[in-house]
Design an enzyme around this catalytic site. Structure first.
Site, short mmCIF file in Angstrom:
data_model
loop_
_atom_site.label_atom_id
_atom_site.label_comp_id
_atom_site.label_asym_id
_atom_site.label_seq_id
_atom_site.Cartn_x
_atom_site.Cartn_y
_atom_site.Cartn_z
N CYS A 84 0.82 -1.20 0.00
CA CYS A 84 0.00 0.00 0.00
C CYS A 84 0.86 1.26 0.00
O CYS A 84 0.37 2.36 -0.22
CB CYS A 84 -0.92 0.00 1.21
SG CYS A 84 -0.03 -0.20 2.76
N CYS B 246 -15.49 -30.88 31.28
CA CYS B 246 -16.49 -31.13 30.25
C CYS B 246 -15.95 -30.65 28.91
O CYS B 246 -15.56 -29.49 28.78
CB CYS B 246 -17.78 -30.40 30.60
SG CYS B 246 -18.99 -30.41 29.27
N CYS C 24 -48.27 -8.40 41.79
CA CYS C 24 -47.30 -8.51 40.69
C CYS C 24 -46.15 -9.46 41.01
O CYS C 24 -45.26 -9.66 40.19
CB CYS C 24 -46.75 -7.14 40.32
SG CYS C 24 -45.60 -6.48 41.53
N CYS D 241 -43.99 -0.75 60.48
CA CYS D 241 -45.33 -0.57 59.95
C CYS D 241 -45.74 -1.71 59.03
O CYS D 241 -44.98 -2.14 58.19
CB CYS D 241 -45.39 0.75 59.19
SG CYS D 241 -46.98 1.00 58.40
N CYS E 208 -51.43 -5.55 53.59
CA CYS E 208 -51.02 -5.73 54.98
C CYS E 208 -49.96 -6.82 55.06
O CYS E 208 -50.13 -7.91 54.52
CB CYS E 208 -52.24 -6.10 55.82
SG CYS E 208 -51.82 -6.81 57.42
ZN ZN Z 1 -1.24 0.65 4.40
ZN ZN Z 2 -20.52 -29.03 30.02
ZN ZN Z 3 -53.86 -7.54 57.85
ZN ZN Z 4 -46.81 -5.23 43.24
#
Ligand code: ZN
Ligand code: ZN
Ligand code: ZN
Ligand code: ZN
Ligand code: ZN
Ligand code: ZN
Length: 472
Positions: free
Chosen positions: A111, A217, A260, A270, A283
């Site tokens: 080059c 393994c 969820c 609390c 609760c």
């Molecule tokens: Zn070059």
């Molecule tokens: Zn394996």
């Molecule tokens: Zn309760």
């Molecule tokens: Zn939730």
């Protein structure tokens, strides 16, 4: 006639251990073959093969129509008179260090990008030693994609860097071939060859033993994990990394939101909880919705309320799955820990044995029985450990009971041998102890074989059902 001893067990695979010299020889033989076909030197053929993952047929076929392109890509210059070293042209300035003196060698590829010797060497050293590059090192000029050919590298870098370059090529050769893998033990220079197809590793656990003694393994190169298939191992390890550290703590200090299922931590007295994710208010004590508890005072008398009963149901399910996980995880982790304790104990015992050998008429061979026992014990504990990961994902069917029986028998035998090794060693009773340990060791090994044989056959026959598809 095949005798019982020669017949391969269901859990064993065929493999061979190759020293580095075989790896070097295999490359030489492949490249000399291709060199003959394409009419070039062996080094040039090797450079082309490296770019074709050593697939001779594909290279030769492609070369017929795209010779120049392939040569360029691999940095092979067929012209014999090619010489990378050039005289510094008039008005030369090295574009790396801006040296403009006319003394000293400089190098350039076709080059036309020419750099001074120290800069070129620094560049190649960086690529080879620091970056571990050995396939396609490009001309130092930014944006130039001419590959630095091997004769140039040889001329520019000192012997130590060149030998590192060769070493990288050997590493690359093994990783390019599906049926070869390096032994992962530190400083081990053996490669393992196994001709099984990769698709078979969903039903076969390809445990191999290197000549250095390391057992691993072939497919995933982790330490031997029979009887669990690679996919299961991967899934289990991920689960443990995600869950284990926190699992115990979670079971004591958190609950899952009944809307969820996200985990909620109780960090104050609390009992009015608000899920951070879905904002559900409930609760802590009864898991019922907070809206039914009144607003300004704590009132938990709605125990029989169906909404909180449902929530507790959910909670119980989620707890049960955590408990189930902990059941298997604790046993899995315990065998690993115990194996370490067994080894520690052995180290102490070994000293005593050596002393005994010096002060009594016992021979060296006679005091070796403990070492073998500890080795067997360790590998059995590793097997047991993986049986728990295996069992965690195993769906119950009429075959599971046999598996659990085998697992229990091995476990009982292992603990008995382990206990035997804790016995104080007395000079007068050593012959007796030796016999006991030898017998138990043989027995433990046979129990291990039963477990491995049964699980391996079950995998091959598709007899096991798992909750999850870990071969995706
Ligand atoms: Zn070059
Ligand atoms: Zn394996
Ligand atoms: Zn309760
Ligand atoms: Zn939730
Ligand atoms: Zn320079
Ligand atoms: Zn090895």
């Amino acid at each position: 006639m095949i005798t019982e001893k020669q017949r391969k067990k269901a859990y064993q695979v065929d493999f061979s251990v190759l020293p580095l010299s075989d790896i070097v020889a295999a490359q030489a033989s492949a490249s000399s073959h291709v060199a003959g076909i394409l009419g070039m030197t062996q080094d040039q053929a090797a450079a082309l093969l490296r770019n074709f993952k050593w697939n001779k047929e594909r290279l030769v076929e492609r070369y017929m129509d795209h010779a120049q392109e392939i040569l360029d890509k691999s940095g092979v210059v067929l012209n014999d008179v090619h010489t990378p070293q050039v005289k510094r042209p008039r008005g030369f300035v090295c574009m790396i260090c801006f040296d403009d003196s006319s003394a000293g060698p400089a190098f350039g590829l076709r080059c036309g990008h020419v750099f001074c010797q120290p800069c070129y060497e620094h560049y190649l050293r960086q690529k080879i030693v620091e970056e571990g590059e050995c396939r396609r090192i490009l001309c130092p000029e930014t944006g130039c994609d001419v590959v630095v050919d091997e004769p140039t590298i040889k001329k520019v870098v000192p012997a130590a860097v060149m030998s590192k370059y060769r070493q990288l090529q050997d590493r690359a050769y093994v990783s390019d071939l599906d049926n070869l893998v390096w032994c992962p033990a530190p400083n081990c220079e053996y490669a393992i060859e196994c001709r099984l197809s990769h698709s078979s590793f969903t039903t076969i656990v390809p445990t191999v033993t290197c000549d250095c003694g390391h057992k691993f393994c072939f497919n995933c190169t982790l330490d031997d994990h029979q009887p669990a298939p690679c996919g299961l191992v991967k899934m289990w390890k991920k689960k443990c990394a995600d869950d284990s550290e926190t699992a115990n703590w979670i079971s004591a200090h958190t609950k899952e939101c009944s809307k969820c299922q996200s985990t909620i931590e109780k960090n104050g007295g609390c009992n009015h909880m608000t899920c951070r994710k879905c904002k559900y208010e409930f609760c802590w004590v009864c898991m019922g919705p907070w809206s039914e508890h009144g607003t300004s005072w704590y009132n938990c008398n709605r125990f029989e309320e169906s909404s909180s009963a449902d929530a507790r149901d959910q909670q119980a399910k989620s707890r049960a799955s955590l408990e189930r996980y902990l059941h298997y995880y604790n046993r899995y982790a315990n065998h690993e820990h115990s194996a370490k304790l067994d080894r520690d104990l052995y180290t102490k015992t070994e000293k005593k044995m050596e002393e005994m050998q010096r002060t009594s008429d016992l021979s060296w061979i006679e005091v070796q029985f403990l070492k073998r026992a500890v080795d067997v014990l360790t590998s059995c504990r590793m097997t047991l450990r993986w049986t728990y990961a295996f069992a965690f994902y195993l769906a119950r069917n009429n075959m599971t009971e046999l598996f659990e029986d085998n697992q229990r028998d091995l476990e009982v035998a292992v603990e008995a041998l382990s206990e035997l090794l804790e016995k104080p060693i007395e000079r007068e009773k050593i012959a007796e102890l030796r016999q006991q340990v030898l017998d138990k060791t043989v027995y433990v090994e046979s129990r291990r074989e039963v477990v491995l044989e049964d699980t391996a056959k079950g995998l091959a026959d598709g007899r096991w059902e798992f909750f999850v598809d870990f071969n995706k």
